[in-house]
Design an enzyme around this catalytic site. Structure first.
Site, mmCIF file in Angstrom:
data_model
loop_
_atom_site.group_PDB
_atom_site.id
_atom_site.type_symbol
_atom_site.label_atom_id
_atom_site.label_comp_id
_atom_site.label_asym_id
_atom_site.label_seq_id
_atom_site.Cartn_x
_atom_site.Cartn_y
_atom_site.Cartn_z
ATOM 1 N N SER A 178 3.632 53.112 -13.026
ATOM 2 C CA SER A 178 2.719 52.480 -13.983
ATOM 3 C C SER A 178 3.319 52.290 -15.377
ATOM 4 O O SER A 178 2.632 52.462 -16.381
ATOM 5 C CB SER A 178 1.387 53.246 -14.054
ATOM 6 O OG SER A 178 0.744 53.224 -12.786
ATOM 7 N N GLU A 221 7.265 54.603 -1.209
ATOM 8 C CA GLU A 221 6.611 53.828 -0.139
ATOM 9 C C GLU A 221 7.444 53.876 1.138
ATOM 10 O O GLU A 221 6.895 53.860 2.238
ATOM 11 C CB GLU A 221 6.355 52.390 -0.626
ATOM 12 C CG GLU A 221 5.178 52.358 -1.601
ATOM 13 C CD GLU A 221 5.331 51.397 -2.764
ATOM 14 O OE1 GLU A 221 6.100 50.428 -2.663
ATOM 15 O OE2 GLU A 221 4.672 51.625 -3.800
ATOM 16 N N GLY A 242 1.569 52.576 -9.026
ATOM 17 C CA GLY A 242 0.549 51.574 -8.722
ATOM 18 C C GLY A 242 -0.870 52.043 -8.988
ATOM 19 O O GLY A 242 -1.838 51.411 -8.571
ATOM 20 N N ASN A 263 11.103 46.270 -9.495
ATOM 21 C CA ASN A 263 10.975 46.403 -8.039
ATOM 22 C C ASN A 263 9.813 45.504 -7.620
ATOM 23 O O ASN A 263 8.661 45.846 -7.843
ATOM 24 C CB ASN A 263 10.693 47.882 -7.707
ATOM 25 C CG ASN A 263 10.353 48.100 -6.246
ATOM 26 O OD1 ASN A 263 10.531 47.208 -5.417
ATOM 27 N ND2 ASN A 263 9.856 49.290 -5.933
ATOM 28 N N TRP A 264 10.160 44.364 -7.051
ATOM 29 C CA TRP A 264 9.117 43.379 -6.729
ATOM 30 C C TRP A 264 8.332 43.751 -5.472
ATOM 31 O O TRP A 264 7.361 43.092 -5.136
ATOM 32 C CB TRP A 264 9.738 41.977 -6.603
ATOM 33 C CG TRP A 264 10.328 41.460 -7.882
ATOM 34 C CD1 TRP A 264 10.286 42.070 -9.113
ATOM 35 C CD2 TRP A 264 11.054 40.235 -8.083
ATOM 36 N NE1 TRP A 264 10.935 41.302 -10.051
ATOM 37 C CE2 TRP A 264 11.416 40.162 -9.448
ATOM 38 C CE3 TRP A 264 11.444 39.190 -7.243
ATOM 39 C CZ2 TRP A 264 12.141 39.096 -9.984
ATOM 40 C CZ3 TRP A 264 12.156 38.122 -7.763
ATOM 41 C CH2 TRP A 264 12.499 38.076 -9.120
ATOM 42 N N LYS A 265 8.801 44.762 -4.755
ATOM 43 C CA LYS A 265 8.133 45.218 -3.520
ATOM 44 C C LYS A 265 7.902 44.027 -2.588
ATOM 45 O O LYS A 265 8.709 43.102 -2.561
ATOM 46 C CB LYS A 265 6.848 45.973 -3.865
ATOM 47 C CG LYS A 265 7.082 47.087 -4.890
ATOM 48 C CD LYS A 265 5.929 48.035 -5.001
ATOM 49 C CE LYS A 265 6.275 49.106 -6.017
ATOM 50 N NZ LYS A 265 5.237 50.126 -6.146
ATOM 51 N N GLY A 281 7.155 48.422 -11.134
ATOM 52 C CA GLY A 281 6.615 47.675 -9.998
ATOM 53 C C GLY A 281 5.721 46.547 -10.486
ATOM 54 O O GLY A 281 6.187 45.463 -10.858
ATOM 55 N N GLY A 282 4.419 46.812 -10.529
ATOM 56 C CA GLY A 282 3.428 45.784 -10.865
ATOM 57 C C GLY A 282 3.772 44.953 -12.093
ATOM 58 O O GLY A 282 3.694 43.717 -12.064
ATOM 59 N N GLU A 306 9.943 59.131 -9.882
ATOM 60 C CA GLU A 306 8.700 58.395 -9.710
ATOM 61 C C GLU A 306 7.640 59.312 -9.109
ATOM 62 O O GLU A 306 7.573 59.473 -7.878
ATOM 63 C CB GLU A 306 8.921 57.205 -8.778
ATOM 64 C CG GLU A 306 9.891 56.190 -9.308
ATOM 65 C CD GLU A 306 9.602 54.801 -8.753
ATOM 66 O OE1 GLU A 306 9.403 53.878 -9.557
ATOM 67 O OE2 GLU A 306 9.527 54.654 -7.521
ATOM 68 N N HIS A 321 12.498 55.123 -1.981
ATOM 69 C CA HIS A 321 11.255 54.842 -2.713
ATOM 70 C C HIS A 321 10.093 55.540 -2.005
ATOM 71 O O HIS A 321 10.090 55.664 -0.789
ATOM 72 C CB HIS A 321 11.017 53.326 -2.791
ATOM 73 C CG HIS A 321 9.883 52.987 -3.697
ATOM 74 N ND1 HIS A 321 8.576 53.028 -3.277
ATOM 75 C CD2 HIS A 321 9.845 52.666 -5.014
ATOM 76 C CE1 HIS A 321 7.789 52.728 -4.306
ATOM 77 N NE2 HIS A 321 8.541 52.513 -5.371
HETATM 78 P P1 PGA Z 1 4.324 50.572 -10.471
HETATM 79 O O1 PGA Z 1 5.452 50.847 -9.345
HETATM 80 O O2 PGA Z 1 5.047 50.211 -11.731
HETATM 81 O O3 PGA Z 1 3.491 49.427 -9.922
HETATM 82 O O4 PGA Z 1 3.537 51.828 -10.603
HETATM 83 C C1 PGA Z 1 6.641 51.510 -9.650
HETATM 84 C C2 PGA Z 1 7.478 51.643 -8.410
HETATM 85 O O5 PGA Z 1 6.928 51.915 -7.327
HETATM 86 O O6 PGA Z 1 8.729 51.497 -8.429
#
Ligand code: PGA
Length: 258
Positions: free
Chosen positions: A214, A98, A174, A9-11, A235-236, A168, A96
């Site tokens: 994470s 966010e 994050g 997930n590149w956000k 994500g990251g 999640e 998600h």
């Molecule tokens: P993260 O994000 O790996 O940076 O914690 C995961 C996500 O929000 O899908």
């Protein structure tokens, strides 16, 4: 055995150039992927087409990070299901944390999006997860049940045939704090039981439940080796092939050693 899904997930990250570059690197890696591991990337909307072009002919799947539930029309700023399909997306991430906590999406909105995406032929990755305060108050399972019930209202077993769930925990996204493999397994087992009750036990065994929050090269193997963990939503660490590929490798290793 369920096929692992390792999703990036590149956000709201990457540039057109870095997105295409990363897609090219992953396409090369995917060429050697065993059948037991599927790879998915979800770039920002403007980069879907150049990334799709780069991935063309590769085993890497393309997804979007959100979608709107209405058919094309007067909805300024939104993107319709059929537009995503037209850009080459096979998947869409919905609900998600966010979207829920920054953009204020309710379970009802997530449900409308889920139903629209499924009827438009997209595979949904439905995200659920509790806040730290909810975990501390012992409400994790109640929150997961509410989000599953809300997100999947009106979705039949036939509709949900390609459904993917992503657990999640919001406190792990994050933050560098990962759920322990035991915490992840306990939530995943709960989610699978929920699916067995709401649908059927046979169906619940087919649904892939990803862990997100994470995930990194050094914790991927221990998380992915849990019985009910069928992949990762990253994500990251998905923003560079040097951090994402080792997670894919961890999945490959587990699928070739069993
Ligand atoms: P993260 O994000 O790996 O940076 O914690 C995961 C996500 O929000 O899908």
């Amino acid at each position: 055995m369920r096929r692992f899904l390792i999703a990036g997930n590149w956000k709201m990250n990457t540039t057109r150039q870095s997105a295409v570059g990363l897609a090219g690197e992953l396409a090369a890696v995917a060429a050697g992927t065993e059948a037991g591991v599927e790879i998915l990337v979800a770039p920002p909307y403007p980069y879907l087409i150049p990334v799709a072009e780069k991935l063309n002919g590769s085993a890497v799947q393309l997804g979007a990070q959100d979608v709107y539930f209405e058919a094309p029309g007067a909805f300024t700023g939104e993107v319709a299901v059929e537009m995503l399909a037209d850009c080459g997306c096979g998947y869409v991430i919905l609900g998600h944390s966010e979207r829920r906590h920054v953009m204020g999406e309710t379970d009802e909105i997530v449900n409308r999006k889920t139903r629209a995406a499924i009827s438009g032929g997209l595979r949904v990755v439905l995200c659920v997860g509790e806040l730290l305060s909810e975990r501390q108050a012992g409400q994790t399972e109640e929150v997961l049940d509410r989000q599953m019930q809300g997100g999947l209202a009106g979705v039949s077993e036939t509709d949900a045939v390609e459904l993917v769930i992503a657990y999640e925990p919001v406190w792990a996204i994050g933050t560098g704090v990962t759920a322990t493999p035991e915490q992840a397994e306990s939530a995943h087992e709960h989610l699978r039981n929920w699916l067995a009750t709401r649908y059927t036990p046979a169906f619940s065994q087919k649904v892939r439940i990803l862990y997100g929050g994470s995930v990194k090269a050094d914790n991927a193997e221990s998380l992915l080796s849990q019985t009910n963990v069928d992949g990762a939503l990253v994500g990251g660490a998905s923003l560079k092939s040097s951090t994402f590929v080792p997670i894919i490798e961890a999945a490959r290793k587990l699928r070739t050693t069993v």
